[in-house]
Design a protein around this motif. Structure first.
Motif, PDB file in Angstrom:
ATOM      1  N   UNK A  43       0.815  -1.222   0.000  1.00 57.95           N
ATOM      2  CA  UNK A  43       0.000   0.000   0.000  1.00 57.95           C
ATOM      3  C   UNK A  43       0.848   1.272   0.000  1.00 57.95           C
ATOM      4  N   UNK A  44       2.082   1.213   0.540  1.00 56.74           N
ATOM      5  CA  UNK A  44       2.881   2.448   0.564  1.00 56.74           C
ATOM      6  C   UNK A  44       3.378   2.843  -0.836  1.00 56.74           C
ATOM      7  N   UNK A  45       3.194   1.943  -1.817  1.00 51.23           N
ATOM      8  CA  UNK A  45       3.591   2.267  -3.198  1.00 51.23           C
ATOM      9  C   UNK A  45       2.408   2.763  -4.030  1.00 51.23           C
ATOM     10  N   UNK A  46       1.249   2.805  -3.424  1.00 51.83           N
ATOM     11  CA  UNK A  46       0.059   3.200  -4.172  1.00 51.83           C
ATOM     12  C   UNK A  46      -0.557   4.445  -3.553  1.00 51.83           C
ATOM     13  N   UNK A  47      -1.454   5.030  -4.315  1.00 56.34           N
ATOM     14  CA  UNK A  47      -2.203   6.181  -3.824  1.00 56.34           C
ATOM     15  C   UNK A  47      -3.596   6.105  -4.429  1.00 56.34           C
ATOM     16  N   UNK A  48      -4.500   6.869  -3.852  1.00 54.69           N
ATOM     17  CA  UNK A  48      -5.866   6.855  -4.350  1.00 54.69           C
ATOM     18  C   UNK A  48      -6.168   8.193  -5.005  1.00 54.69           C
ATOM     19  N   UNK A  49      -6.674   8.129  -6.229  1.00 56.94           N
ATOM     20  CA  UNK A  49      -7.055   9.360  -6.919  1.00 56.94           C
ATOM     21  C   UNK A  49      -8.363   9.887  -6.321  1.00 56.94           C
ATOM     22  N   UNK A  50      -8.670  11.170  -6.546  1.00 56.42           N
ATOM     23  CA  UNK A  50      -9.895  11.742  -5.969  1.00 56.42           C
ATOM     24  C   UNK A  50     -11.158  10.920  -6.269  1.00 56.42           C
ATOM     25  N   UNK A  51     -11.220  10.280  -7.428  1.00 61.02           N
ATOM     26  CA  UNK A  51     -12.388   9.469  -7.764  1.00 61.02           C
ATOM     27  C   UNK A  51     -12.400   8.105  -7.078  1.00 61.02           C
ATOM     28  N   UNK A  52     -11.349   7.796  -6.338  1.00 55.78           N
ATOM     29  CA  UNK A  52     -11.309   6.528  -5.610  1.00 55.78           C
ATOM     30  C   UNK A  52     -10.490   5.448  -6.291  1.00 55.78           C
ATOM     31  N   UNK A  53      -9.940   5.748  -7.470  1.00 60.91           N
ATOM     32  CA  UNK A  53      -9.151   4.751  -8.199  1.00 60.91           C
ATOM     33  C   UNK A  53      -7.782   4.583  -7.531  1.00 60.91           C
ATOM     34  N   UNK A  54      -7.389   3.330  -7.296  1.00 66.35           N
ATOM     35  CA  UNK A  54      -6.066   3.068  -6.708  1.00 66.35           C
ATOM     36  C   UNK A  54      -5.050   2.965  -7.840  1.00 66.35           C
TER      37      UNK A  54
END
Ligand code: SF4
Length: 114
Positions: A43-54
């Motif tokens: 999870x520390x390599x990912x982020x969530x876009x404002x629309x909720x997309x990982x």
């Protein structure tokens, strides 16, 4: 001389060398990489876009945070997202984004006045 209608000048497509990851500026690793639920990405390599997309997170220079800069390769190659596995080096999409990147960076060359 007859009057001619001029169409706007079209930017010629940059001439690209054949795709080679050793020489490429990792253009594909600057794209937005959507992480699927089936991918096992820390999870520390990912982020969530404002629309909720990982998506894979990017560093301040726009590179995927999983790029291993010391080796210039993917630091999570064996467990990279499915979308990265399906990306064909030298395929039509690879060529298209490299062409766009080359065009944008040619425009970005700074003018130095002496
Ligand atoms: S996960 Fe690996 S292959 Fe996919 S964009 Fe990031 S560095 Fe590139």
């Amino acid at each position: 001389m007859p009057d001619r209608q001029r169409s706007p000048a079209k930017q010629p497509a940059p001439v690209l060398a054949a795709a080679d990851c050793a020489r490429c500026d990792a253009v594909c690793c600057r794209l937005t990489v959507v992480v699927q639920p089936e991918d096992h990405i820390p999870s520390h390599l990912t982020t969530e876009l404002p629309g909720g997309l990982r998506v894979m997170a990017k560093d301040e220079d726009g590179w995927c945070v999983a790029v291993d800069g010391s080796r210039m390769n993917c630091g999570i190659y064996d467990s990279r997202p499915d979308v990265c596995r399906r990306f064909a080096m030298g395929g039509p999409y690879c060529d298209a984004i490299r062409e766009d990147y080359a065009r944008d960076h040619a425009r970005a060359i700074e003018l130095v006045l002496q």
